[in-house]
Write an enzyme that holds these catalytic residues in place. Structure first.
Site, PDB file in Angstrom:
ATOM      1  N   GLU A  58       0.829  -1.202   0.000  1.00 22.81           N
ATOM      2  CA  GLU A  58       0.000   0.000   0.000  1.00 22.81           C
ATOM      3  C   GLU A  58       0.863   1.251   0.000  1.00 22.81           C
ATOM      4  O   GLU A  58       1.840   1.337   0.748  1.00 22.81           O
ATOM      5  CB  GLU A  58      -0.901   0.050   1.242  1.00 22.81           C
ATOM      6  CG  GLU A  58      -2.258  -0.595   1.001  1.00 22.81           C
ATOM      7  CD  GLU A  58      -2.335  -1.973   1.590  1.00 22.81           C
ATOM      8  OE1 GLU A  58      -1.270  -2.627   1.681  1.00 22.81           O
ATOM      9  OE2 GLU A  58      -3.452  -2.391   1.958  1.00 22.81           O
ATOM     10  N   ASP A 202     -10.522   7.834 -22.520  1.00 22.81           N
ATOM     11  CA  ASP A 202     -10.438   6.410 -22.188  1.00 22.81           C
ATOM     12  C   ASP A 202      -9.943   5.703 -23.449  1.00 22.81           C
ATOM     13  O   ASP A 202     -10.718   5.436 -24.372  1.00 22.81           O
ATOM     14  CB  ASP A 202     -11.814   5.887 -21.755  1.00 22.81           C
ATOM     15  CG  ASP A 202     -11.757   4.427 -21.318  1.00 22.81           C
ATOM     16  OD1 ASP A 202     -10.790   3.734 -21.686  1.00 22.81           O
ATOM     17  OD2 ASP A 202     -12.686   3.987 -20.621  1.00 22.81           O
ATOM     18  N   THR A 228      -6.738   0.518 -20.047  1.00 23.95           N
ATOM     19  CA  THR A 228      -6.348  -0.817 -19.607  1.00 23.95           C
ATOM     20  C   THR A 228      -5.005  -1.122 -20.276  1.00 23.95           C
ATOM     21  O   THR A 228      -4.567  -0.406 -21.175  1.00 23.95           O
ATOM     22  CB  THR A 228      -7.385  -1.885 -20.005  1.00 23.95           C
ATOM     23  OG1 THR A 228      -7.645  -1.766 -21.396  1.00 23.95           O
ATOM     24  CG2 THR A 228      -8.670  -1.724 -19.222  1.00 23.95           C
ATOM     25  N   LYS A 231      -5.162  -4.727 -23.914  1.00 26.40           N
ATOM     26  CA  LYS A 231      -5.813  -4.828 -25.233  1.00 26.40           C
ATOM     27  C   LYS A 231      -4.731  -4.648 -26.305  1.00 26.40           C
ATOM     28  O   LYS A 231      -3.847  -5.480 -26.388  1.00 26.40           O
ATOM     29  CB  LYS A 231      -6.950  -3.810 -25.308  1.00 26.40           C
ATOM     30  CG  LYS A 231      -8.041  -4.068 -24.242  1.00 26.40           C
ATOM     31  CD  LYS A 231      -9.230  -3.159 -24.417  1.00 26.40           C
ATOM     32  CE  LYS A 231     -10.364  -3.500 -23.469  1.00 26.40           C
ATOM     33  NZ  LYS A 231     -10.285  -2.800 -22.165  1.00 26.40           N
ATOM     34  N   ARG A 237      -3.570  -8.119 -17.610  1.00 28.47           N
ATOM     35  CA  ARG A 237      -4.846  -7.459 -17.310  1.00 28.47           C
ATOM     36  C   ARG A 237      -4.630  -6.464 -16.177  1.00 28.47           C
ATOM     37  O   ARG A 237      -4.385  -6.860 -15.034  1.00 28.47           O
ATOM     38  CB  ARG A 237      -5.903  -8.488 -16.906  1.00 28.47           C
ATOM     39  CG  ARG A 237      -6.093  -9.605 -17.898  1.00 28.47           C
ATOM     40  CD  ARG A 237      -7.349 -10.380 -17.640  1.00 28.47           C
ATOM     41  NE  ARG A 237      -8.478  -9.653 -18.151  1.00 28.47           N
ATOM     42  CZ  ARG A 237      -8.848  -9.630 -19.426  1.00 28.47           C
ATOM     43  NH1 ARG A 237      -8.169 -10.306 -20.320  1.00 28.47           N
ATOM     44  NH2 ARG A 237      -9.887  -8.935 -19.816  1.00 28.47           N
TER      45      ARG A 237
HETATM   46  N1  DSN Z   1     -14.723  -5.475 -21.967  1.00 28.53           N
HETATM   47  C1  DSN Z   1     -14.079  -4.431 -22.740  1.00 28.53           C
HETATM   48  C2  DSN Z   1     -14.236  -4.647 -24.204  1.00 28.53           C
HETATM   49  O1  DSN Z   1     -14.353  -5.795 -24.606  1.00 28.53           O
HETATM   50  O2  DSN Z   1     -14.234  -3.697 -24.967  1.00 28.53           O
HETATM   51  C3  DSN Z   1     -14.529  -3.104 -22.339  1.00 28.53           C
HETATM   52  O3  DSN Z   1     -14.511  -2.994 -20.976  1.00 28.53           O
END
Ligand code: DSN
Length: 422
Positions: A58, A202, A228, A231, A237
């Protein structure tokens, strides 16, 4: 292929090991077209499964609530420096557990419950956490939503401006989960400035394209970048929040102690490795190849008579509108799955059907590009999709099985990063 890739797991828990082995086979043998998925490298996989998992941390590097942080501080500081360098930002927080908690931290940093917030409507391609009703962000805040034009499928920036000036939202989100076109961050910045709003990009879907120079960067235009890491960025993740120095304290305070406890240090390590990989020249080639493949696939699908939202794509993502076909999105997606082609069913703008049984199928090219497929393969991919959708309409399971055999054959020639051979 066997579970012997994980001998300790196999010895301790053969049942669970068999599930992992089956997933490895599935990921290796199928054509994975879900645009938010990818294959991480073996290095990212290794970093994400280390003993860093054993440590509570933390706080932030140099300011922790537990001792023994000599190595953890170096890991997190390295990830932060790499994020700052790659995205050209003053400040990065690499601790958010994933995209939704990252976005929630932005609300905590800048808004109070009941404040008006603005984002793209979920059925138009936005995200739940941009103030949509069924999300906590739509119940604790007053969400107002913009969309796309019915005639073009493109964001109507004049309508966005009118809504922003009428509502004066505390936060404006740009970005989403089903946007096939380039986001004009400068246009959003001008609107947010006029409305007196904090602008949040985002970029979860396109972070890897931005890092590789295949999509314009929001860094000079927005207050906060949320993303995130798993992707197009091809990391584990997790998520990151990035901002100018003036917002750094508010963002850090919102993530910890505002919203989260101890960071997942093993994930931070995986993020650091992914950021290192994304800073290499090969990643620039990867990002541009993702877009080239998506454009080639879109062109081939149009030739096959498919209707695509906005008429095509500028990025990694294609939204197929099946309203003109005999088969809706869910039935098509499930048939494609049986044919070895993994997609997700999705709403299309102005969808006459319900979200759990919508008219669209969402596909993308990050995963197949990671395996080395190129533009020359896209007509074949479009042909498989077309044949599978036709087979779904006719209930022809033999045709789906035949496509699956062809898919498995091709995938065997393109080993996936981090996986055993198909
Ligand atoms: N689950 C993600 C997507 O597939 O675009 C978005 O949060």
């Amino acid at each position: 292929m066997s579970a012997s890739r994980h001998p300790a797991l196999l010895a301790t828990d053969p049942e669970l090991a068999s599930f992992v082995a089956a997933e490895e086979v599935l990921q290796a043998q199928t054509l994975r077209l879900i645009p938010s998925e990818n294959y991480v490298s073996a290095a990212v996989l290794e970093a994400s499964g280390t003993v860093l998992q054993n440590k509570y941390s933390e706080g932030y590097p140099g300011r922790r609530y537990y001792e023994g942080q000599q190595n953890i501080d170096r890991v997190e500081a390295l990830a932060v420096e790499r994020a700052k360098g790659l995205f050209g930002v003053d400040h990065a927080n690499v601790q958010p557990y994933s995209g939704s908690p990252a976005n929630l931290a932005v609300y905590l940093a800048f808004a109070k419950p009941g404040d008006t917030v603005m984002g793209m409507a979920l059925p138009m391609g936005g995200h739940l956490t941009h103030g949509w009703g069924v999300s906590a962000t739509g119940s604790w805040f007053r969400g107002v939503q913009y969309g796309v034009r019915a005639d073009t499928g493109l964001i109507d920036y004049d309508a966005v401006r009118d809504l922003a000036l009428a509502e004066r939202p505390k936060l404006i989100f740009c970005g989403g989960t089903a946007l096939p076109r380039t986001i004009d961050f400068a246009a959003f910045a001008e609107i947010a400035r006029e409305a007196g709003s904090i602008l949040v990009a985002d970029v979860a879907h396109i972070a890897g394209l931005i890092a590789g120079g295949a999509h314009p960067s929001p860094a000079d235009h927005v207050d906060v970048i949320s993303t995130t890491t798993h992707k197009t960025l091809r990391g584990p993740r997790g998520a990151m929040l990035m901002c100018r120095e003036e917002h750094a304290k508010a963002i850090d305070k919102a993530v910890f102690p505002g919203l989260q406890g101890g960071p997942h240090n093993q994930t931070t390590a995986g993020i650091a490795v992914a950021l290192h990989e994304a800073a290499q020249p090969s990643f620039v080639s990867y990002a541009h190849a993702v877009v080239a493949n998506a454009k080639a696939l879109a062109a081939a699908l149009l030739q096959k008579g498919f209707d695509l939202v906005s008429g095509g794509t500028d990025n990694h993502l294609i939204l197929i509108d099946l309203t003109g076909k005999d088969v809706p999105g869910k039935i098509a997606a499930k048939a494609l799955d049986r044919a070895g082609i993994v997609v997700n069913y999705n709403t299309v703008p102005f969808d006459p059907r319900k979200p759990f049984d919508p008219s669209g199928v969402r596909i993308g090219t990050p995963s197949l590009t990671s395996r080395g497929l190129s533009t020359e393969h896209m007509p074949l991919v479009a042909d498989w999709i077309s044949r599978a959708v036709d087979a779904a309409a006719k209930g022809d399971e033999q045709a789906l099985a035949a496509i699956r055999a062809e898919v498995t054959d091709l995938m065997a020639a393109f080993p996936a990063p981090g996986l055993p051979l198909a």
